[in-house]
Design a protein around this motif. Structure first.
Motif, PDB file in Angstrom:
ATOM      1  N   PRO A   1      30.435  22.689 -79.308  1.00 19.29           N
ATOM      2  CA  PRO A   1      30.388  21.229 -79.366  1.00 19.29           C
ATOM      3  C   PRO A   1      29.643  20.671 -78.148  1.00 19.29           C
ATOM      4  O   PRO A   1      29.667  21.263 -77.067  1.00 19.29           O
ATOM      5  CB  PRO A   1      31.864  20.810 -79.327  1.00 19.29           C
ATOM      6  N   ASN A   2      29.004  19.563 -78.331  1.00 14.45           N
ATOM      7  CA  ASN A   2      28.259  18.880 -77.268  1.00 14.45           C
ATOM      8  C   ASN A   2      27.021  19.639 -76.811  1.00 14.45           C
ATOM      9  O   ASN A   2      26.507  19.401 -75.719  1.00 14.45           O
ATOM     10  CB  ASN A   2      29.158  18.564 -76.061  1.00 14.45           C
ATOM     11  N   LEU A   3      26.548  20.577 -77.633  1.00 13.29           N
ATOM     12  CA  LEU A   3      25.285  21.263 -77.400  1.00 13.29           C
ATOM     13  C   LEU A   3      24.624  21.461 -78.755  1.00 13.29           C
ATOM     14  O   LEU A   3      25.250  21.967 -79.689  1.00 13.29           O
ATOM     15  CB  LEU A   3      25.497  22.619 -76.715  1.00 13.29           C
ATOM     16  N   ALA A   4      23.364  21.057 -78.858  1.00 16.18           N
ATOM     17  CA  ALA A   4      22.650  21.196 -80.130  1.00 16.18           C
ATOM     18  C   ALA A   4      22.505  22.669 -80.497  1.00 16.18           C
ATOM     19  O   ALA A   4      22.347  23.529 -79.627  1.00 16.18           O
ATOM     20  CB  ALA A   4      21.271  20.551 -80.020  1.00 16.18           C
ATOM     21  N   ASP A   5      22.553  22.955 -81.796  1.00 15.29           N
ATOM     22  CA  ASP A   5      22.372  24.332 -82.267  1.00 15.29           C
ATOM     23  C   ASP A   5      21.089  24.928 -81.718  1.00 15.29           C
ATOM     24  O   ASP A   5      21.048  26.092 -81.336  1.00 15.29           O
ATOM     25  CB  ASP A   5      22.337  24.388 -83.798  1.00 15.29           C
ATOM     26  N   ARG A   6      20.020  24.130 -81.680  1.00 13.51           N
ATOM     27  CA  ARG A   6      18.730  24.666 -81.242  1.00 13.51           C
ATOM     28  C   ARG A   6      18.668  24.938 -79.746  1.00 13.51           C
ATOM     29  O   ARG A   6      17.695  25.508 -79.274  1.00 13.51           O
ATOM     30  CB  ARG A   6      17.587  23.775 -81.697  1.00 13.51           C
ATOM     31  N   SER A   7      19.716  24.580 -79.015  1.00 15.68           N
ATOM     32  CA  SER A   7      19.801  24.907 -77.587  1.00 15.68           C
ATOM     33  C   SER A   7      20.848  25.978 -77.315  1.00 15.68           C
ATOM     34  O   SER A   7      21.092  26.340 -76.174  1.00 15.68           O
ATOM     35  CB  SER A   7      20.154  23.650 -76.787  1.00 15.68           C
ATOM     36  N   THR A   8      21.477  26.485 -78.361  1.00 15.45           N
ATOM     37  CA  THR A   8      22.563  27.458 -78.213  1.00 15.45           C
ATOM     38  C   THR A   8      22.017  28.853 -77.939  1.00 15.45           C
ATOM     39  O   THR A   8      21.172  29.352 -78.666  1.00 15.45           O
ATOM     40  CB  THR A   8      23.440  27.467 -79.475  1.00 15.45           C
ATOM     41  N   GLU A   9      22.515  29.476 -76.873  1.00 16.56           N
ATOM     42  CA  GLU A   9      22.097  30.811 -76.453  1.00 16.56           C
ATOM     43  C   GLU A   9      23.212  31.815 -76.748  1.00 16.56           C
ATOM     44  O   GLU A   9      24.363  31.409 -76.942  1.00 16.56           O
ATOM     45  CB  GLU A   9      21.765  30.784 -74.961  1.00 16.56           C
ATOM     46  N   PRO A  10      22.901  33.116 -76.765  1.00 11.47           N
ATOM     47  CA  PRO A  10      23.943  34.112 -77.052  1.00 11.47           C
ATOM     48  C   PRO A  10      25.178  33.987 -76.152  1.00 11.47           C
ATOM     49  O   PRO A  10      26.310  34.110 -76.625  1.00 11.47           O
ATOM     50  CB  PRO A  10      23.221  35.450 -76.826  1.00 11.47           C
ATOM     51  N   GLY A  11      24.985  33.721 -74.881  1.00  3.97           N
ATOM     52  CA  GLY A  11      26.120  33.555 -73.967  1.00  3.97           C
ATOM     53  C   GLY A  11      26.981  32.364 -74.318  1.00  3.97           C
ATOM     54  O   GLY A  11      28.207  32.394 -74.140  1.00  3.97           O
ATOM     55  N   ASP A  12      26.359  31.293 -74.828  1.00  2.00           N
ATOM     56  CA  ASP A  12      27.130  30.116 -75.261  1.00  2.00           C
ATOM     57  C   ASP A  12      28.067  30.490 -76.393  1.00  2.00           C
ATOM     58  O   ASP A  12      29.210  30.034 -76.443  1.00  2.00           O
ATOM     59  CB  ASP A  12      26.195  28.991 -75.724  1.00  2.00           C
ATOM     60  N   LEU A  13      27.594  31.317 -77.322  1.00  2.00           N
ATOM     61  CA  LEU A  13      28.434  31.755 -78.431  1.00  2.00           C
ATOM     62  C   LEU A  13      29.593  32.605 -77.929  1.00  2.00           C
ATOM     63  O   LEU A  13      30.733  32.436 -78.359  1.00  2.00           O
ATOM     64  CB  LEU A  13      27.608  32.534 -79.459  1.00  2.00           C
ATOM     65  N   ALA A  14      29.309  33.519 -77.008  1.00  2.00           N
ATOM     66  CA  ALA A  14      30.364  34.391 -76.484  1.00  2.00           C
ATOM     67  C   ALA A  14      31.437  33.600 -75.744  1.00  2.00           C
ATOM     68  O   ALA A  14      32.605  34.002 -75.729  1.00  2.00           O
ATOM     69  CB  ALA A  14      29.754  35.437 -75.553  1.00  2.00           C
ATOM     70  N   ARG A  15      31.062  32.465 -75.161  1.00  2.00           N
ATOM     71  CA  ARG A  15      32.024  31.618 -74.444  1.00  2.00           C
ATOM     72  C   ARG A  15      32.692  30.585 -75.341  1.00  2.00           C
ATOM     73  O   ARG A  15      33.534  29.815 -74.884  1.00  2.00           O
ATOM     74  CB  ARG A  15      31.312  30.910 -73.286  1.00  2.00           C
ATOM     75  N   SER A  16      32.351  30.541 -76.606  1.00  2.00           N
ATOM     76  CA  SER A  16      32.870  29.528 -77.524  1.00  2.00           C
ATOM     77  C   SER A  16      34.385  29.641 -77.682  1.00  2.00           C
ATOM     78  O   SER A  16      34.920  30.739 -77.890  1.00  2.00           O
ATOM     79  CB  SER A  16      32.214  29.683 -78.896  1.00  2.00           C
ATOM     80  N   ALA A  17      35.063  28.502 -77.622  1.00  2.00           N
ATOM     81  CA  ALA A  17      36.512  28.467 -77.818  1.00  2.00           C
ATOM     82  C   ALA A  17      36.889  28.774 -79.269  1.00  2.00           C
ATOM     83  O   ALA A  17      38.034  29.117 -79.551  1.00  2.00           O
ATOM     84  CB  ALA A  17      37.062  27.100 -77.415  1.00  2.00           C
ATOM     85  N   ALA A  18      35.927  28.664 -80.186  1.00  2.00           N
ATOM     86  CA  ALA A  18      36.197  28.926 -81.602  1.00  2.00           C
ATOM     87  C   ALA A  18      36.147  30.414 -81.943  1.00  2.00           C
ATOM     88  O   ALA A  18      36.536  30.811 -83.030  1.00  2.00           O
ATOM     89  CB  ALA A  18      35.199  28.172 -82.478  1.00  2.00           C
ATOM     90  N   LEU A  19      35.654  31.236 -81.021  1.00  3.55           N
ATOM     91  CA  LEU A  19      35.532  32.674 -81.263  1.00  3.55           C
ATOM     92  C   LEU A  19      36.501  33.448 -80.379  1.00  3.55           C
ATOM     93  O   LEU A  19      36.811  33.037 -79.265  1.00  3.55           O
ATOM     94  CB  LEU A  19      34.108  33.149 -80.971  1.00  3.55           C
ATOM     95  N   VAL A  20      36.930  34.577 -80.877  1.00  6.92           N
ATOM     96  CA  VAL A  20      37.789  35.471 -80.099  1.00  6.92           C
ATOM     97  C   VAL A  20      37.158  36.869 -80.126  1.00  6.92           C
ATOM     98  O   VAL A  20      36.695  37.330 -81.172  1.00  6.92           O
ATOM     99  CB  VAL A  20      39.248  35.478 -80.636  1.00  6.92           C
ATOM    100  N   TYR A  21      37.117  37.510 -78.963  1.00  7.59           N
ATOM    101  CA  TYR A  21      36.589  38.868 -78.863  1.00  7.59           C
ATOM    102  C   TYR A  21      37.526  39.815 -79.605  1.00  7.59           C
ATOM    103  O   TYR A  21      38.744  39.725 -79.473  1.00  7.59           O
ATOM    104  CB  TYR A  21      36.474  39.285 -77.394  1.00  7.59           C
TER     105      TYR A  21
END
Length: 175
Positions: A136-156
């Motif tokens: 949230p608060n970041l456009a999809d086209r600016s999303t980097e792999p590290g942003d996904l790994a830090r996402s609160a919606a994902l769990v390792y």
């Protein structure tokens, strides 16, 4: 690779690629867009066997009931056979340059998606098509792999690879 190292350094994380795993016609596939190849689907077992390192696997948190996994998978399937989003990748990378970073505000509009996607942008778009904005608060086209790994919606969940180094789970125990 040099490009992978640059992506992980600029993105402030060990990650240089993002993809989605999904069952497709009875086979566990990796749906991704890859530099030099574009959008593709490859069997996950083949990818793991050929990977030079490790692959961390994340999952949408189970308490996210509104997530439509099928819609997300269909969005990723839509990019198979399409060219890689070099233009979008360069654009996302330019905002990390010192002067540009100072002058340009972060993009937050997910609707501004006009270009072919790079890997993490494709995953972010697909998950949004499934009902969840991973960053949230970041456009999809600016999303980097590290942003996904830090996402609160994902769990390792776990690490795959022939020489996999287990990561630490959120509760501090080895996975």
């Amino acid at each position: 690779t040099l490009a992978g190292t640059a992506i992980s350094v600029v993105g402030r994380s060990p990650y240089s690629h993002a993809a989605m795993a999904a069952w497709w016609h009875g086979r566990l596939m990796c749906l991704e867009t890859l530099q030099g190849r574009g959008g593709r689907a490859v069997m996950l077992s083949t990818l793991v066997a050929d990977a030079p390192g490790w692959i961390d696997v994340f999952r949408i948190q189970l308490n996210r009931r509104r997530f439509n996994a099928q819609a997300a998978v269909e969005a990723m399937i839509e990019i198979t056979g399409r060219r890689y989003g070099w233009r979008a990748l360069v654009r996302a990378g330019l905002v990390h340059l010192p002067l540009v970073r100072f002058l340009v505000r972060p993009e937050t509009d997910d609707a501004a998606n006009g270009h072919l996607p790079f890997c993490s942008q494709a995953v972010a778009r697909a998950c949004r098509a499934g009902g969840i904005d991973l960053v949230p608060n970041l456009a999809d086209r600016s999303t980097e792999p590290g942003d996904l790994a830090r996402s609160a919606a994902l769990v390792y969940r776990f690490t795959l690879g022939l020489d996999a180094e287990p990561a630490e789970s959120e509760d501090g125990e080895d996975a």
